[in-house]
Design a protein around this motif. Structure first.
Motif, PDB file in Angstrom:
ATOM      1  N   LEU A  32     -15.373 -42.311 -34.558  1.00 14.35           N
ATOM      2  CA  LEU A  32     -14.277 -41.967 -35.475  1.00 14.35           C
ATOM      3  C   LEU A  32     -14.383 -42.788 -36.753  1.00 14.35           C
ATOM      4  O   LEU A  32     -14.238 -42.255 -37.859  1.00 14.35           O
ATOM      5  CB  LEU A  32     -12.920 -42.209 -34.800  1.00 14.35           C
ATOM      6  CG  LEU A  32     -11.683 -41.949 -35.659  1.00 14.35           C
ATOM      7  CD1 LEU A  32     -11.647 -40.506 -36.156  1.00 14.35           C
ATOM      8  CD2 LEU A  32     -10.416 -42.276 -34.873  1.00 14.35           C
ATOM      9  N   ALA A  86      -5.694 -40.354 -38.580  1.00  6.43           N
ATOM     10  CA  ALA A  86      -6.953 -40.829 -37.995  1.00  6.43           C
ATOM     11  C   ALA A  86      -7.096 -42.344 -38.161  1.00  6.43           C
ATOM     12  O   ALA A  86      -7.504 -43.040 -37.220  1.00  6.43           O
ATOM     13  CB  ALA A  86      -8.140 -40.113 -38.632  1.00  6.43           C
ATOM     14  N   TYR A 134     -10.111 -38.160 -33.222  1.00  4.06           N
ATOM     15  CA  TYR A 134      -8.919 -39.002 -33.122  1.00  4.06           C
ATOM     16  C   TYR A 134      -8.033 -38.562 -31.958  1.00  4.06           C
ATOM     17  O   TYR A 134      -7.377 -39.384 -31.327  1.00  4.06           O
ATOM     18  CB  TYR A 134      -8.167 -39.162 -34.441  1.00  4.06           C
ATOM     19  CG  TYR A 134      -7.214 -38.099 -34.913  1.00  4.06           C
ATOM     20  CD1 TYR A 134      -6.080 -37.736 -34.186  1.00  4.06           C
ATOM     21  CD2 TYR A 134      -7.392 -37.493 -36.152  1.00  4.06           C
ATOM     22  CE1 TYR A 134      -5.191 -36.784 -34.656  1.00  4.06           C
ATOM     23  CE2 TYR A 134      -6.500 -36.556 -36.637  1.00  4.06           C
ATOM     24  CZ  TYR A 134      -5.409 -36.200 -35.878  1.00  4.06           C
ATOM     25  OH  TYR A 134      -4.523 -35.274 -36.344  1.00  4.06           O
TER      26      TYR A 134
END
Length: 197
Positions: free
Chosen positions: A146, A102, A170
């Motif tokens: 995110l 991520a 992600y």
């Protein structure tokens, strides 16, 4: 009046805003207000103001993503610690790799967004540039979300929820980053892009 910018040093009359040159060599020789000359000076000033505002819009966004990217690089250390903590809560090394992935994607999106603002600064407005800006906006929104997910404290109670949200976001960011870059390349190939001077 004289512009203080070392590169400019333009001399102008503070009364009519026109160039100082037609006023002659005397200290003050502006006894008439020339509406056309003043309007031209005001229009030029407004055009410069607008140009500066446009430049600052794109520059500030470029710098924001650059600063965020520096922060995201520090996020690696934080994520590494979270990954170690999660492994102590009966998760395997493989199961916690989603956090590193991520952050990798987050940094990639920041870098892409940074340079898309440079690209957008030079683009002329047309249908394709509007599509580009919409794609850019969607990627930017997803990237910020995110980043927000990764900054949250992960506990054993919210682990499953956070993991799912981070993975979904992600993947979305990675896909949208690819869509944005593909559109730029396609625009080059098909000569959609027109540039400002």
């Amino acid at each position: 009046m004289v512009c203080k910018n070392q590169n400019c040093k333009n001399e102008f009359c503070w009364v009519c805003l026109g160039s100082w040159e037609p006023h002659g060599s005397s200290w003050y020789n502006c006894n008439r207000y020339d509406e056309d000359e003043a309007k031209t000076a005001r229009d030029a000033q407004e055009k410069l103001r607008s140009s500066l505002a446009r430049y600052l819009h794109y520059y500030n966004r470029y710098m924001n993503h650059m600063q965020s990217m520096k922060f995201e690089n520090k996020l690696y250390a934080s994520v590494k610690q979270k990954m170690e903590e999660m492994q102590q809560h009966n998760m395997s090394w493989i199961e916690v790799q989603f956090l590193k992935k991520a952050v990798d994607i987050l940094c990639q999106c920041r870098q892409t967004l940074m340079y898309t603002y440079v690209f957008a600064y030079y683009l002329e407005k047309n249908n394709q540039s509007m599509i580009f800006e919409d794609n850019q906006k969607d990627l930017e929104s997803a990237t910020e979300m995110l980043s927000e997910y990764l900054e949250r404290d992960i506990t054993s109670e919210n682990l499953a929820d956070i993991k799912q949200k981070v993975q979904d976001k992600y993947r979305y960011c990675e896909k949208w980053c690819s869509v944005l870059l593909k559109h730029v390349h396609e625009g080059y190939d098909k000569e959609w892009w027109e540039y400002t001077e």
